[in-house]
Enzyme design. Structure first.
Site, PDB file in Angstrom:
ATOM      1  N   GLY A   1       0.908  -1.286   0.170  1.00 38.31           N
ATOM      2  CA  GLY A   1       0.125  -0.009  -0.099  1.00 38.31           C
ATOM      3  C   GLY A   1       0.760   1.083   0.063  1.00 38.31           C
ATOM      4  O   GLY A   1       2.066   1.236   0.126  1.00 38.31           O
TER       5      GLY A   1
ATOM      6  N   GLY B   1       0.511   5.590   1.062  1.00 39.07           N
ATOM      7  CA  GLY B   1      -0.100   6.595   1.883  1.00 39.07           C
ATOM      8  C   GLY B   1       0.471   7.831   1.478  1.00 39.07           C
ATOM      9  O   GLY B   1       1.346   8.221   0.809  1.00 39.07           O
ATOM     10  N   GLY B   2      -0.076   8.822   2.175  1.00 36.70           N
ATOM     11  CA  GLY B   2       0.441  10.527   1.987  1.00 36.70           C
ATOM     12  C   GLY B   2       1.774  10.708   2.545  1.00 36.70           C
ATOM     13  O   GLY B   2       2.416  11.489   2.027  1.00 36.70           O
ATOM     14  N   MET B   3       2.132  10.015   3.552  1.00 35.49           N
ATOM     15  CA  MET B   3       3.471   9.959   4.156  1.00 35.49           C
ATOM     16  C   MET B   3       4.453   8.799   3.921  1.00 35.49           C
ATOM     17  O   MET B   3       5.594   9.104   3.947  1.00 35.49           O
ATOM     18  CB  MET B   3       3.192  10.190   5.545  1.00 35.49           C
ATOM     19  CG  MET B   3       2.712  11.493   6.104  1.00 35.49           C
ATOM     20  SD  MET B   3       2.289  11.289   8.096  1.00 35.49           S
ATOM     21  CE  MET B   3       3.960  11.106   8.487  1.00 35.49           C
ATOM     22  N   ALA B   4       3.782   7.615   3.804  1.00 27.79           N
ATOM     23  CA  ALA B   4       4.916   6.386   3.588  1.00 27.79           C
ATOM     24  C   ALA B   4       4.360   5.230   2.776  1.00 27.79           C
ATOM     25  O   ALA B   4       2.870   5.422   2.391  1.00 27.79           O
ATOM     26  CB  ALA B   4       4.771   5.946   5.125  1.00 27.79           C
ATOM     27  N   ASN B   5       5.031   4.469   2.623  1.00 30.72           N
ATOM     28  CA  ASN B   5       4.817   3.392   1.864  1.00 30.72           C
ATOM     29  C   ASN B   5       4.830   2.169   2.716  1.00 30.72           C
ATOM     30  O   ASN B   5       5.651   2.023   3.786  1.00 30.72           O
ATOM     31  CB  ASN B   5       6.020   3.141   0.574  1.00 30.72           C
ATOM     32  CG  ASN B   5       5.725   4.244  -0.233  1.00 30.72           C
ATOM     33  OD1 ASN B   5       4.778   4.647  -0.874  1.00 30.72           O
ATOM     34  ND2 ASN B   5       7.085   4.566  -0.834  1.00 30.72           N
ATOM     35  N   VAL B   6       4.017   1.261   2.382  1.00 33.63           N
ATOM     36  CA  VAL B   6       3.837  -0.051   3.453  1.00 33.63           C
ATOM     37  C   VAL B   6       4.420  -1.208   2.545  1.00 33.63           C
ATOM     38  O   VAL B   6       3.748  -1.257   1.425  1.00 33.63           O
ATOM     39  CB  VAL B   6       2.374  -0.251   3.964  1.00 33.63           C
ATOM     40  CG1 VAL B   6       2.401  -1.221   4.855  1.00 33.63           C
ATOM     41  CG2 VAL B   6       1.888   1.176   4.727  1.00 33.63           C
TER      42      VAL B   6
ATOM     43  N   LYS C   1       5.984   0.052   7.608  1.00 26.01           N
ATOM     44  CA  LYS C   1       5.795   1.330   7.075  1.00 26.01           C
ATOM     45  C   LYS C   1       7.097   2.430   6.889  1.00 26.01           C
ATOM     46  O   LYS C   1       7.679   2.588   7.875  1.00 26.01           O
ATOM     47  CB  LYS C   1       4.790   2.182   7.896  1.00 26.01           C
ATOM     48  CG  LYS C   1       4.328   3.689   7.394  1.00 26.01           C
ATOM     49  CD  LYS C   1       3.330   4.377   8.231  1.00 26.01           C
ATOM     50  CE  LYS C   1       2.146   3.493   8.167  1.00 26.01           C
ATOM     51  NZ  LYS C   1       1.171   4.091   8.994  1.00 26.01           N
TER      52      LYS C   1
ATOM     53  N   ASP D   1      -8.227  11.180  11.913  1.00 21.51           N
ATOM     54  CA  ASP D   1      -8.200  10.959  10.759  1.00 21.51           C
ATOM     55  C   ASP D   1      -9.047   9.352  10.402  1.00 21.51           C
ATOM     56  O   ASP D   1      -8.518   8.522   9.875  1.00 21.51           O
ATOM     57  CB  ASP D   1      -6.911  10.789  10.045  1.00 21.51           C
ATOM     58  CG  ASP D   1      -7.007  10.634   8.386  1.00 21.51           C
ATOM     59  OD1 ASP D   1      -7.600  11.275   7.744  1.00 21.51           O
ATOM     60  OD2 ASP D   1      -6.070   9.998   7.884  1.00 21.51           O
TER      61      ASP D   1
END
Length: 576
Positions: free
Chosen positions: A19, A21-26, A41, A135
């Site tokens: 996945g 996200g706005g801040m990180a990749n998982v 993450k 959030d």
């Protein structure tokens, strides 16, 4: 993006990305030491040099490590590898709640209540630690194949104590689930999370969000200008009590929302009860109040009333005190005549002085030869005890340090000779100093049998609490998590350790069956496969044929082979 096979931190081998996200990749990775799958993450490369982003990412680490709960994704490790900031978390297979709703809509009401109860339990735990998620949305809620839910992504969560880094003028989070006060740019509160939970419940029941728009601004405006659409217009079979939970949670004014997540949970659990059929629709009292015109107060009236109010206490506190002054008349009596002193010869004076000196010296020598009692220095600090003993003319010998459950660390337990015992002056007195209560070092109890670990901890003096969880990685009875980390040293007395225990991969969370009919209970037992133990009792509060109580309680994770006891009401007891 990291490639498959990359070893992060020398311990975690990357398998594949799962996945963004706005801040990180998982990424899905393999923990090479504990031989288990984990989710990692990793802060995006383009944000590695942004101090604000790194601070927020590190705040996620701190916030998440405080939270230990079956419905919150566990954080196992944090670190940095070649400049890459990363967090190692529990891997939850399956989809997020957004995808689950799309795949399973319409979801049965009882299942919605069960799932929502798990979400609320997680948020309640966060709020208990002073953490607001800010959030909450279906994309941040993971649904395991067993149906068990876990909240993740505390990346923009904020601890209430960290006022210096809150962003009051930024609209963070997804706009579809944003509270009106957040949309206005105000600081998020616990009631803001409750608003988002209400929107999530709306989507679970209808399959869509209440407000749509072409831009984020247009959607945000609807959150504080438009009423939440009725879910019963979309599905008339939804109980009014269930819609009322949404309406109260999403009230425009935070003061009208539930005062806590616990209050929302208590209300939600009874929404399917027959006793709440015919419940009136929740209506906001603040929005329906008529505009009131306050009477005009002009400057003269205000000045007069102010002067009066200021003068009143002054007069009330003013008293006249009259005292008599008595002047002392000077007396003309003559002064008394002093007595005539007798003259002493110098020889007599010298003799007396010599005798006094001899007596004092003799008394001092005799006194020094007499043994004296050792003073009581128990409970004193070591330095104060030394001063006390030296003042009593004793020498202080070596100190022995030992554990003691009743004497604070650094204070005296006893002396040798003991207090009150007579000893010669300048003799040596030894002390025993407390190092405090004996500490116990906790171990890693993961994958061990709960029964053996609980017995071991109770024997050491701890209180042990047990919670259950559905797990594919651990068999029934194995410990999945512990509330206190391995290696922690602490005094057992009065300390509680919570052990989260697996009920196996085929377990499930037990629904609240209060006020259910006996037929509904049997149907539920047949569908889930557990053994039903029915008991009957009289109750004036619960109608005949409905459930009075259950054991284990609602929300408990149990295996399908569990034996569940349900007490059915016989109605009011007939008079004799």
């Amino acid at each position: 993006m990291m490639e498959a096979g990359y070893k992060l931190g020398g311990r975690y081998r990357v398998i594949r990305p799962v996945g963004e996200g706005g801040m990180a990749n998982v990424y899905l990775a393999q923990d090479l030491i504990l031989n288990r799958e984990v989710a990692i993450k990793v802060l995006r490369l383009d944000l590695q040099n942004d101090p604000d982003t790194i601070r927020r990412f590190q705040r996620e680490e701190l916030a998440a490590t405080e939270l230990v709960h079956p419905n919150i994704v566990s954080v196992y490790d944090v670190g940095e590898d070649s400049g890459l900031q990363y967090i190692v978390m529990e891997y939850v297979s399956g989809n997020d709640l957004k995808q689950y709703i799309a795949d399973h809509y319409p979801i049965p009401y009882a299942e919605v209540v069960r799932m929502m109860t798990e979400i609320l339990a997680a948020v309640q735990q966060a709020h208990a630690h002073g953490i607001i998620h800010r959030d909450l949305k279906p994309q941040n809620i993971l649904v395991a194949p067993s149906g068990h839910l876990k909240i993740t992504d505390f990346g923009i969560a904020v601890a209430l104590s960290e006022n210096s880094i809150t962003q009051t003028n930024s609209m963070l989070g997804s706009v579809h689930y944003l509270s009106p006060e957040q949309a206005r740019g105000s600081i998020a509160t616990k009631q803001s999370d409750i608003y988002s939970l209400g929107i999530i419940l709306y989507e679970m029941l209808t399959g869509k969000v209440p407000f749509e728009g072409e831009t984020a601004v247009s959607i945000a405006l609807k959150h504080f200008q438009s009423e939440i659409p009725s879910v019963r217009k979309i599905d008339p079979n939804i109980p009014q009590a269930l819609e009322n939970v949404i309406l109260r949670a999403t009230a425009k004014e935070p003061a009208e929302r539930y005062e806590s997540v616990a209050a929302m949970t208590a209300d939600l659990k009874t929404t399917l009860s027959p006793l709440r059929v015919g419940e009136p629709k929740f209506v906001s009292q603040i929005n329906n109040e008529e505009t009131k015109i306050l009477p005009r107060i002009d400057a003269e009236q205000f000045a007069t009333s102010s002067a009066t109010s200021e003068a009143a206490p002054a007069s009330a506190n003013t008293t006249t005190v009259t005292t008599k002054t008595v002047s002392a008349a000077a007396t003309n009596e003559p002064a008394p005549t002093p007595k005539k002193r007798l003259a002493r010869p110098w020889v007599v004076i010298t003799t007396l002085l010599v005798l006094v000196v001899l007596v004092v010296v003799g008394f001092f020598v005799a006194n020094q030869l007499q043994p004296v009692a050792v003073p009581n220095v128990a409970g004193m600090t070591q330095s104060k005890a030394q001063s006390t003993l030296m003042a009593a003319q004793f020498k202080v010998g070596s100190a022995t340090k030992v554990h003691d459950d009743h004497v604070k660390a650094g204070r005296v337990i006893s002396t040798t000779p003991v207090k009150g015992e007579k000893a010669k002056r300048q003799s040596v007195v030894k002390m025993r100093i407390s190092t405090g209560k004996k500490e116990y070092t906790l171990k890693d109890y993961t994958a061990r049998s709960y029964s053996s670990v609980a017995a071991e901890l109770r024997k050491a003096g701890f209180k042990v609490k047990r919670t259950t969880i559905v797990s594919r990685s651990y068999t029934n009875g194995q410990i999945v998590q512990q509330s206190r980390d391995a290696g922690t040293r602490l005094v057992p007395k009065g300390k509680t350790i919570t052990l989260t225990v697996s009920v196996g991969a085929n377990g499930f969370s037990l629904l609240d069956m209060t006020n259910w009919s006996q037929a509904s209970v049997r149907q539920y037992a047949n569908s889930m496969g557990f053994t039903l133990n029915l008991k009957y009792d009289y109750s004036a509060a619960v109608q005949a044929g409905s459930v009075m109580s259950q054991s284990p309680k609602a929300g408990t994770a149990v295996p399908h082979s569990a034996k569940i006891t349900v007490v059915i009401s016989r109605g009011s007891e007939a008079p004799e």
